[in-house]
Design an enzyme around this catalytic site. Sequence first.
Site, PDB file in Angstrom:
ATOM      1  N   HIS A 220       0.834  -1.203   0.000  1.00 44.74           N
ATOM      2  CA  HIS A 220       0.000   0.000   0.000  1.00 44.74           C
ATOM      3  C   HIS A 220       0.867   1.251   0.000  1.00 44.74           C
ATOM      4  CE1 HIS A 220      -3.218   2.751   0.818  1.00 44.74           C
ATOM      5  NE2 HIS A 220      -2.778   3.044   2.027  1.00 44.74           N
ATOM      6  N   GLU A 221       0.535   2.203  -0.876  1.00 42.79           N
ATOM      7  CA  GLU A 221       1.200   3.497  -0.941  1.00 42.79           C
ATOM      8  C   GLU A 221       0.146   4.564  -0.603  1.00 42.79           C
ATOM      9  OE1 GLU A 221       2.753   6.472  -0.704  1.00 42.79           O
ATOM     10  OE2 GLU A 221       4.408   5.272  -1.493  1.00 42.79           O
ATOM     11  N   PRO A 222       0.163   5.109   0.612  1.00 42.02           N
ATOM     12  CA  PRO A 222      -0.908   6.009   1.035  1.00 42.02           C
ATOM     13  C   PRO A 222      -0.958   7.320   0.271  1.00 42.02           C
ATOM     14  CG  PRO A 222       0.865   5.988   2.662  1.00 42.02           C
ATOM     15  CD  PRO A 222       1.161   4.885   1.672  1.00 42.02           C
ATOM     16  N   ARG A 223       0.127   7.663  -0.431  1.00 44.34           N
ATOM     17  CA  ARG A 223       0.129   8.898  -1.219  1.00 44.34           C
ATOM     18  C   ARG A 223      -0.281   8.665  -2.664  1.00 44.34           C
ATOM     19  NH1 ARG A 223       6.203  10.132  -0.992  1.00 44.34           N
ATOM     20  NH2 ARG A 223       6.129   7.890  -1.413  1.00 44.34           N
TER      21      ARG A 223
END
Length: 497
Positions: free
Chosen positions: A255-258
């Site tokens: 997961h890449e929150p940005r």
Amino acid sequence: MTKPIILPLFFLLITLITVDSQAQSQQLADRLFKVHETYREASLTQRRFKQKDILPLISKRQGNALYQIETVGESFEGRTIQMIKIGSGKKKVLLWTQMHGDEPTATMASFDIFNFLEGKNDGFDDLRKKLLDNTALYFVPMLNPDGAERYQRRTMQGIDMNRDAAARQTPEAQILKGLVDRLKPDYGFNLHDQSPRYSAGRSPKVATISFLATSYDYELSINDVRERSMQLIVGMNKVLQKYIPGQVARYADDHEPRGFGDNVQKWGTTLVLIESGGRVGDPEKQYIRQLNFMAILSALDKISDNSLTKENREEYYNIPENGRWVYDLVVRNATVRQSGKSFTADLGINRNEVNYANATKFFYYSKIEDFGDLHPQYGSQEVDATGLTIEKGKLYPTAFKNVSEISKLNALNLLREGYTYVRLAPDANTRALGLYFTTAPLHILRSGQAVPTGTPGLGATATFILKKAGKVKYAVINGFVHDLDDFNAEKGQGIVE
């Protein structure tokens, strides 16, 4: 007594229906692949086009009842960003390209798709009606026109827009978030290009197309929204395997929150990320463009009739992950002599693109990026240097006034004598600064440029010779291999330093 008969018949029926559906999907994909040349946008022939090159393609569709064209905002430098809507169906699909300015393959394919959707009487009218009646397609081609102007990944602000979904410090990110909020699309296609050196798993096969069903949380949860992403990817992978067998990969699910893909999925849109990678012999990605055309239209077909739900999401995990196992060139088992000692080593070489002419063209500048035991890695091109000794080439004793004079030299004779370097005279009329290139298979040094010393190794420009019993067998000039027993001077990719 009937149950043992009915249940097997039921499962047989389901199997036959599934097989038939897959066959139909492949038939459609094959037809789309074959017809691509008819609808290929002829004005886009190479990757380094600018926004000015696509604006006329949008403008000519103004007034066409098939389209609704809307200005949705401006880039940081004030370039207009437009959205093109086609179709009136209930299922909304948002497709955006070139949020990274140097990733244009899907932009080319989008205009091919427009041409296709405008066609008629070619055997695809039923498909067009199905798509346009059941879906509303919202295309945003070239979301980062400032980056495209410079053929660079990031926006003019120096920000990676695909890491700006949370902060939204760029106007381009604000535009995309605004569209997601306003349209509330059921499906989204985040269309990119990736390095041509990714491998499909731990293999010598370059990942030509890579996918990702983006994760919306750190736990890598799968809800109905993300499951549909996986199912769409499974379907696209199946039709692509016929054309690029073993060359489809997927990104790790981290997961890449940005990231926009991760957040769009979190916001409730089924999101598919497509990355156009590399294919040997296709530097301008025209074949990969054709694959995009076929795969995207095939996916839209599955969205339009919801047949994507027939795909098994677990097959998503059978697609190998992107790996870093491929160099452009690997020289194997070369004999290296240093300090009076000999050993064998492999060389991993990559040919890096250098933009010129306002980033509308490029040439290659190649470096030795690894040196030693490379047996786990592969090369898109490989040279077996067993029994050959690697040496630095010699500098030709005569200096020349310009590159044109050097181009008239008999390069084969020079290379046979071990000369790889040629110098320009102090008063030579050449470009004052920076790298440049030559079509001659030679490494040209400007006045004052030092001649490399020692055996070529890590970090060096990839220019050297490979000899056997004192005779030059191969000359590697700027990362391109020349077999002196089968020499073709027209394949020169020389460099001017």
